[in-house]
Motif scaffolding. Structure first.
Motif, PDB file in Angstrom:
ATOM      1  N   MET A   1       8.315   3.587 -17.390  1.00 20.61           N
ATOM      2  CA  MET A   1       8.678   4.509 -16.216  1.00 20.61           C
ATOM      3  C   MET A   1       7.577   4.800 -15.913  1.00 20.61           C
ATOM      4  SD  MET A   1       9.580   4.466 -13.371  1.00 20.61           S
ATOM      5  CE  MET A   1      12.116   4.150 -13.329  1.00 20.61           C
ATOM      6  N   ALA A   2       6.259   5.099 -15.652  1.00 23.69           N
ATOM      7  CA  ALA A   2       4.914   5.797 -14.916  1.00 23.69           C
ATOM      8  C   ALA A   2       5.121   7.455 -14.816  1.00 23.69           C
ATOM      9  CB  ALA A   2       4.735   5.038 -13.955  1.00 23.69           C
ATOM     10  N   SER A   3       4.432   7.925 -15.240  1.00 22.64           N
ATOM     11  CA  SER A   3       4.856   9.764 -15.036  1.00 22.64           C
ATOM     12  C   SER A   3       4.280   9.651 -13.730  1.00 22.64           C
ATOM     13  CB  SER A   3       3.512  10.157 -16.100  1.00 22.64           C
ATOM     14  OG  SER A   3       2.419   9.936 -15.978  1.00 22.64           O
ATOM     15  N   ALA A   4       4.730  10.727 -13.071  1.00 18.10           N
ATOM     16  CA  ALA A   4       4.329  11.305 -11.541  1.00 18.10           C
ATOM     17  C   ALA A   4       2.671  11.556 -11.846  1.00 18.10           C
ATOM     18  CB  ALA A   4       4.684  12.350 -11.534  1.00 18.10           C
ATOM     19  N   ASP A   5       1.913  12.163 -12.704  1.00 21.66           N
ATOM     20  CA  ASP A   5       0.626  12.185 -12.268  1.00 21.66           C
ATOM     21  C   ASP A   5       0.498  10.510 -12.251  1.00 21.66           C
ATOM     22  OD1 ASP A   5       0.868  14.859 -12.579  1.00 21.66           O
ATOM     23  OD2 ASP A   5      -0.312  14.530 -14.833  1.00 21.66           O
ATOM     24  N   VAL A   6       0.011   9.476 -13.160  1.00 19.90           N
ATOM     25  CA  VAL A   6       0.109   8.171 -12.565  1.00 19.90           C
ATOM     26  C   VAL A   6      -0.009   7.703 -11.354  1.00 19.90           C
ATOM     27  CG1 VAL A   6      -0.365   6.161 -14.079  1.00 19.90           C
ATOM     28  CG2 VAL A   6      -0.766   8.179 -15.402  1.00 19.90           C
ATOM     29  N   GLN A   7       1.596   7.804 -11.230  1.00 23.47           N
ATOM     30  CA  GLN A   7       2.027   7.390  -9.916  1.00 23.47           C
ATOM     31  C   GLN A   7       1.357   7.874  -9.052  1.00 23.47           C
ATOM     32  OE1 GLN A   7       4.194   5.200 -10.539  1.00 23.47           O
ATOM     33  NE2 GLN A   7       4.315   4.496  -8.245  1.00 23.47           N
ATOM     34  N   SER A   8       0.739   8.891  -9.093  1.00 25.83           N
ATOM     35  CA  SER A   8      -0.204   9.158  -7.511  1.00 25.83           C
ATOM     36  C   SER A   8      -1.085   8.993  -7.635  1.00 25.83           C
ATOM     37  CB  SER A   8      -0.390  11.358  -7.942  1.00 25.83           C
ATOM     38  OG  SER A   8      -0.731  11.641  -8.405  1.00 25.83           O
ATOM     39  N   GLY A   9      -1.603   7.846  -8.690  1.00 25.21           N
ATOM     40  CA  GLY A   9      -3.073   7.149  -8.492  1.00 25.21           C
ATOM     41  C   GLY A   9      -2.692   6.600  -6.967  1.00 25.21           C
ATOM     42  N   VAL A  10      -1.898   5.982  -6.322  1.00 26.05           N
ATOM     43  CA  VAL A  10      -2.052   5.052  -5.961  1.00 26.05           C
ATOM     44  C   VAL A  10      -1.967   5.290  -4.504  1.00 26.05           C
ATOM     45  CG1 VAL A  10      -0.207   3.294  -4.522  1.00 26.05           C
ATOM     46  CG2 VAL A  10       0.290   3.509  -6.846  1.00 26.05           C
ATOM     47  N   SER A  11      -3.008   4.475  -3.847  1.00 27.25           N
ATOM     48  CA  SER A  11      -3.970   5.144  -2.673  1.00 27.25           C
ATOM     49  C   SER A  11      -3.689   4.127  -1.643  1.00 27.25           C
ATOM     50  CB  SER A  11      -5.277   5.956  -3.018  1.00 27.25           C
ATOM     51  OG  SER A  11      -5.901   4.551  -3.745  1.00 27.25           O
ATOM     52  N   GLN A  12      -3.597   2.944  -1.754  1.00 27.79           N
ATOM     53  CA  GLN A  12      -3.482   2.470  -0.606  1.00 27.79           C
ATOM     54  C   GLN A  12      -2.097   1.630  -0.335  1.00 27.79           C
ATOM     55  OE1 GLN A  12      -6.544   0.837   1.062  1.00 27.79           O
ATOM     56  NE2 GLN A  12      -8.014   1.892  -0.979  1.00 27.79           N
ATOM     57  N   VAL A  68       6.184  -7.606  -0.470  1.00 23.30           N
ATOM     58  CA  VAL A  68       6.419  -6.659  -1.089  1.00 23.30           C
ATOM     59  C   VAL A  68       6.509  -5.854  -1.988  1.00 23.30           C
ATOM     60  CG1 VAL A  68       5.549  -4.551  -0.172  1.00 23.30           C
ATOM     61  CG2 VAL A  68       5.071  -6.391   1.442  1.00 23.30           C
ATOM     62  N   GLU A  69       8.259  -6.081  -2.176  1.00 30.45           N
ATOM     63  CA  GLU A  69       9.199  -5.342  -3.016  1.00 30.45           C
ATOM     64  C   GLU A  69       8.862  -5.687  -4.126  1.00 30.45           C
ATOM     65  OE1 GLU A  69      10.372  -5.717   1.150  1.00 30.45           O
ATOM     66  OE2 GLU A  69       9.842  -7.376   0.053  1.00 30.45           O
ATOM     67  N   ALA A  70       8.727  -6.993  -4.928  1.00 34.65           N
ATOM     68  CA  ALA A  70       8.041  -7.548  -5.962  1.00 34.65           C
ATOM     69  C   ALA A  70       7.121  -6.486  -6.366  1.00 34.65           C
ATOM     70  CB  ALA A  70       7.462  -8.698  -6.519  1.00 34.65           C
ATOM     71  N   ALA A  71       5.913  -5.779  -5.654  1.00 34.06           N
ATOM     72  CA  ALA A  71       4.798  -5.364  -5.233  1.00 34.06           C
ATOM     73  C   ALA A  71       5.257  -3.776  -6.371  1.00 34.06           C
ATOM     74  CB  ALA A  71       3.567  -5.065  -4.479  1.00 34.06           C
ATOM     75  N   GLU A  72       5.658  -3.483  -4.970  1.00 35.19           N
ATOM     76  CA  GLU A  72       5.924  -2.110  -5.060  1.00 35.19           C
ATOM     77  C   GLU A  72       6.805  -1.644  -6.644  1.00 35.19           C
ATOM     78  OE1 GLU A  72       9.026  -1.759  -1.962  1.00 35.19           O
ATOM     79  OE2 GLU A  72       7.328  -0.642  -0.903  1.00 35.19           O
ATOM     80  N   LYS A  76       5.865   0.372  -9.439  1.00 37.30           N
ATOM     81  CA  LYS A  76       6.709   1.299 -10.776  1.00 37.30           C
ATOM     82  C   LYS A  76       7.326   1.703 -11.824  1.00 37.30           C
ATOM     83  CE  LYS A  76      11.152   3.962  -9.514  1.00 37.30           C
ATOM     84  NZ  LYS A  76      12.778   3.543  -8.534  1.00 37.30           N
ATOM     85  N   GLU A  77       7.112   0.422 -12.579  1.00 39.88           N
ATOM     86  CA  GLU A  77       7.552   0.227 -13.308  1.00 39.88           C
ATOM     87  C   GLU A  77       6.548   0.329 -14.674  1.00 39.88           C
ATOM     88  OE1 GLU A  77      10.500   1.179 -14.730  1.00 39.88           O
ATOM     89  OE2 GLU A  77      11.547   0.989 -12.803  1.00 39.88           O
ATOM     90  N   VAL A  78       5.531  -0.562 -13.769  1.00 37.32           N
ATOM     91  CA  VAL A  78       4.255  -0.683 -14.997  1.00 37.32           C
ATOM     92  C   VAL A  78       3.054   0.340 -15.408  1.00 37.32           C
ATOM     93  CG1 VAL A  78       2.763  -2.463 -15.692  1.00 37.32           C
ATOM     94  CG2 VAL A  78       4.385  -3.454 -14.736  1.00 37.32           C
TER      95      VAL A  78
END
Length: 256
Positions: A1-12, A68-72, A76-78
């Motif tokens: 599972m990605a950390s919150a800091d890394v996950q926040s890098g999603v901008s699009q 889109v669901e697969a991309a989400e 989230k996981e990778v």
């Protein structure tokens, strides 16, 4: 599972294409694509995976999912998962992939999508060329060399004349002008007339007219209803050989 800091890098905003960066550049493309396919297939059907070895695209890849669901799920996981000892950084792609457009539409939609992407690429090149030209201009605070020590410079024709255009120092080269609906065609054989040029340029979408310049041989302007037609025509005709010597013509966008 990605950390919150890394996950926040999603901008699009979410879409079915995942943009992957920070990949190990020394890995062979085939090996990299195989590894990425194995990882991302866990989260949905991968319909396309693009990774290139040219310098600007190194260390990056685009993974296109069926939905889109697969991309989400994948983001989230990778996010932050290490591949070849480097953490992958994921985001949604800025635009739809060719595979998605083709899947959702038809060949005409795909062609339009490619033209728009090409136009955006050329706009960026034009902007970068303008920025590079600005950097070459002399800084405002620079001082002239001391008159007593400076070597004499031979006067040249036109010395002392100043350009009335304040932006003259940042002229964008013709090859990097941004797309518009009018093309400027050069190096034409002298015997080519409106009919001859219409036969060449009239087959592209939205063709309006060919305009010759009175008193000037070898040049013409070709106008289209919209940029997409001009983009297609430019890409298809630039460098085309005409006349008995097959002299290549030069096709650029009209300077605005």
């Amino acid at each position: 599972m990605a950390s919150a800091d890394v996950q926040s890098g999603v901008s699009q905003p979410p879409n079915s294409t995942v943009y992957v960066r920070n990949l190990e550049e020394r890995i062979k493309i085939d090996d990299l694509k195989e590894a990425l396919t194995e990882i991302f297939s866990e989260y949905g059907t991968v319909i396309d995976l693009v990774a290139k070895k040219n310098l600007k695209a190194k260390g990056q890849a685009f993974v296109v999912f069926e939905d889109v669901e697969a991309a989400e799920r994948a983001i989230k996981e990778v996010q932050g998962f290490e591949l070849f000892d480097k953490p992958m950084l994921l985001d949604y792609a800025k635009t739809k992939s060719d595979a998605t457009v083709q899947r959702e539409g038809n060949e005409e939609d795909l062609e339009l999508h490619k033209r728009r992407r090409l136009a955006e690429k050329e706009r960026k090149q034009a902007h970068q060329a303008a920025e590079d030209q600005k950097k070459l201009k002399r800084p405002a605070g620079a001082t002239a060399p001391d008159a007593a020590t400076a070597r004499p410079i031979k006067a040249t024709r036109g010395a002392g004349l100043k350009s009335s255009n304040p932006g003259a120092g940042a002229v964008v080269p013709e090859e990097y002008l941004p797309p518009n609906k009018i093309l400027f065609v050069q190096n034409l054989p002298e015997d080519y007339d409106v009919d001859g040029l219409t036969a060449i340029f009239g087959r592209f979408e939205g063709f309006r007219e060919v305009r010759l310049v009175p008193g000037r041989k070898g040049i013409a302007f070709v106008e289209y209803e919209a940029e997409v037609g001009a983009i297609s025509a430019k890409e298809s005709t630039a460098g085309m050989g005409l006349g008995p010597e097959s002299k290549p013509i030069k096709v650029v966008y009209q300077r605005q």
